[in-house]
Write a protein that holds these residues in place. Structure first.
Motif, PDB file in Angstrom:
ATOM      1  N   GLY A  14      18.792   7.852  21.296  1.00 41.27           N
ATOM      2  CA  GLY A  14      19.314   6.461  22.029  1.00 41.27           C
ATOM      3  C   GLY A  14      19.194   5.473  20.977  1.00 41.27           C
ATOM      4  N   VAL A  15      18.061   5.264  20.328  1.00 42.62           N
ATOM      5  CA  VAL A  15      17.701   4.202  19.443  1.00 42.62           C
ATOM      6  C   VAL A  15      18.940   4.453  18.149  1.00 42.62           C
ATOM      7  N   TYR A  16      18.970   5.723  17.796  1.00 44.34           N
ATOM      8  CA  TYR A  16      19.861   6.135  16.523  1.00 44.34           C
ATOM      9  C   TYR A  16      21.304   5.747  17.063  1.00 44.34           C
ATOM     10  N   TRP A  17      21.598   6.050  18.286  1.00 42.03           N
ATOM     11  CA  TRP A  17      23.067   5.781  18.712  1.00 42.03           C
ATOM     12  C   TRP A  17      23.266   4.480  18.952  1.00 42.03           C
ATOM     13  N   VAL A  18      22.560   3.496  19.278  1.00 39.38           N
ATOM     14  CA  VAL A  18      22.348   1.956  19.356  1.00 39.38           C
ATOM     15  C   VAL A  18      22.621   1.296  18.026  1.00 39.38           C
ATOM     16  N   GLN A  19      21.834   1.910  17.088  1.00 36.45           N
ATOM     17  CA  GLN A  19      21.874   1.559  15.699  1.00 36.45           C
ATOM     18  C   GLN A  19      23.421   1.745  14.950  1.00 36.45           C
ATOM     19  N   GLY A  20      23.793   3.008  15.473  1.00 38.91           N
ATOM     20  CA  GLY A  20      25.181   3.635  14.856  1.00 38.91           C
ATOM     21  C   GLY A  20      26.147   2.482  15.427  1.00 38.91           C
ATOM     22  N   VAL A  21      26.113   2.090  16.925  1.00 39.22           N
ATOM     23  CA  VAL A  21      26.996   1.300  17.223  1.00 39.22           C
ATOM     24  C   VAL A  21      26.944  -0.232  16.818  1.00 39.22           C
ATOM     25  N   ILE A  22      25.818  -0.533  16.563  1.00 40.49           N
ATOM     26  CA  ILE A  22      25.611  -2.011  15.907  1.00 40.49           C
ATOM     27  C   ILE A  22      26.233  -1.989  14.367  1.00 40.49           C
ATOM     28  N   VAL A  23      26.043  -1.078  13.694  1.00 32.54           N
ATOM     29  CA  VAL A  23      26.518  -0.888  12.357  1.00 32.54           C
ATOM     30  C   VAL A  23      28.089  -0.582  12.360  1.00 32.54           C
ATOM     31  N   CYS A  24      28.625   0.035  13.057  1.00 30.76           N
ATOM     32  CA  CYS A  24      30.368   0.176  13.451  1.00 30.76           C
ATOM     33  C   CYS A  24      30.884  -1.185  13.914  1.00 30.76           C
ATOM     34  N   ALA A  25      29.985  -1.885  14.743  1.00 36.70           N
ATOM     35  CA  ALA A  25      30.519  -3.136  15.083  1.00 36.70           C
ATOM     36  C   ALA A  25      30.679  -4.046  13.831  1.00 36.70           C
ATOM     37  N   ALA A  26      29.690  -4.375  13.202  1.00 35.82           N
ATOM     38  CA  ALA A  26      29.505  -4.970  11.964  1.00 35.82           C
ATOM     39  C   ALA A  26      30.458  -4.852  10.888  1.00 35.82           C
ATOM     40  N   ILE A  27      30.749  -3.383  10.617  1.00 33.42           N
ATOM     41  CA  ILE A  27      31.748  -2.982   9.858  1.00 33.42           C
ATOM     42  C   ILE A  27      33.062  -3.450  10.218  1.00 33.42           C
ATOM     43  N   LEU A  28      33.386  -3.208  11.654  1.00 33.22           N
ATOM     44  CA  LEU A  28      34.778  -3.508  12.016  1.00 33.22           C
ATOM     45  C   LEU A  28      34.991  -4.877  11.977  1.00 33.22           C
ATOM     46  N   VAL A  29      34.189  -5.635  12.392  1.00 27.79           N
ATOM     47  CA  VAL A  29      34.152  -7.200  11.833  1.00 27.79           C
ATOM     48  C   VAL A  29      34.632  -7.786  10.518  1.00 27.79           C
ATOM     49  N   LEU A  30      33.600  -7.036   9.591  1.00 30.54           N
ATOM     50  CA  LEU A  30      33.977  -7.190   8.356  1.00 30.54           C
ATOM     51  C   LEU A  30      35.377  -6.681   7.941  1.00 30.54           C
ATOM     52  N   LEU A  31      35.927  -5.701   8.393  1.00 34.59           N
ATOM     53  CA  LEU A  31      37.034  -5.308   7.910  1.00 34.59           C
ATOM     54  C   LEU A  31      38.406  -6.070   8.552  1.00 34.59           C
ATOM     55  N   TRP A  32      38.028  -6.468   9.858  1.00 35.56           N
ATOM     56  CA  TRP A  32      38.686  -7.624  10.376  1.00 35.56           C
ATOM     57  C   TRP A  32      38.936  -8.900   9.448  1.00 35.56           C
ATOM     58  N   LEU A  33      37.815  -9.275   9.100  1.00 31.50           N
ATOM     59  CA  LEU A  33      37.676 -10.665   8.282  1.00 31.50           C
ATOM     60  C   LEU A  33      38.587 -10.443   7.011  1.00 31.50           C
ATOM     61  N   PHE A  34      38.426  -9.062   6.437  1.00 37.93           N
ATOM     62  CA  PHE A  34      38.816  -9.002   4.892  1.00 37.93           C
ATOM     63  C   PHE A  34      40.450  -8.768   5.344  1.00 37.93           C
ATOM     64  N   PHE A  35      40.855  -8.114   6.325  1.00 38.03           N
ATOM     65  CA  PHE A  35      42.309  -8.200   6.407  1.00 38.03           C
ATOM     66  C   PHE A  35      43.111  -9.408   7.036  1.00 38.03           C
ATOM     67  N   ARG A  36      42.190 -10.180   7.535  1.00 38.27           N
ATOM     68  CA  ARG A  36      42.716 -11.573   7.774  1.00 38.27           C
ATOM     69  C   ARG A  36      42.933 -12.437   6.740  1.00 38.27           C
ATOM     70  N   HIS A  37      41.863 -12.238   5.606  1.00 43.24           N
ATOM     71  CA  HIS A  37      42.015 -12.901   4.337  1.00 43.24           C
ATOM     72  C   HIS A  37      41.794 -12.053   3.262  1.00 43.24           C
TER      73      HIS A  37
END
Length: 91
Positions: A14-37
Motif C-alpha cells: 500500500g505504501v509503495y502504491w501510494v508513493q507510485g501515485v504521488i510520483v506519477c501525479a508529480a510527473i504529470l504536472v511537470l509534463l503539463w507545465l512543459f507542454f504549456r510552456h
C-alpha cells in the motif's frame, strides 16, 4: 521507504502504491507545465530548474520498482534539454 520497512507485507504494498501515485501525479504536472510552456525562452521565471529535476523522481521510483515512473521521470528533463537545444539551433 524507511516507513515501509517496519510494516507488514500488505501495508508495504500500500505504501509503495501510494508513493507510485504521488510520483506519477508529480510527473504529470511537470509534463503539463512543459507542454504549456515548451520554449525555454518563454518559460515563466524559475520554471526551467523544476523541469530539469524530475530525475530525482526517477530515483525514488527505482526504490519501489515502479518502472513506468522511472522512465517518465527521465522524460521531462530530456524534453526540456531537447527544447533548449532546438531553440539554440534555430537562432
Amino acid at each position: 521507504m524507511a516507513i515501509a520497512a517496519n510494516l507488514p507485507d500488505a501495508a508495504k504494498n500500500g505504501v509503495y502504491w501510494v508513493q507510485g501515485v504521488i510520483v506519477c501525479a508529480a510527473i504529470l504536472v511537470l509534463l503539463w507545465l512543459f507542454f504549456r510552456h515548451p520554449r525555454p525562452s518563454r518559460h515563466p521565471e524559475g520554471l526551467t530548474l523544476p523541469l530539469l529535476l524530475p530525475f530525482c523522481l526517477a530515483v525514488a521510483t527505482l526504490a519501489t520498482g515502479f518502472w513506468p515512473g522511472f522512465f517518465a521521470g527521465l522524460l521531462t528533463p530530456l524534453l526540456t534539454v531537447g527544447s533548449w537545444f532546438i531553440e539554440r539551433l534555430r537562432r
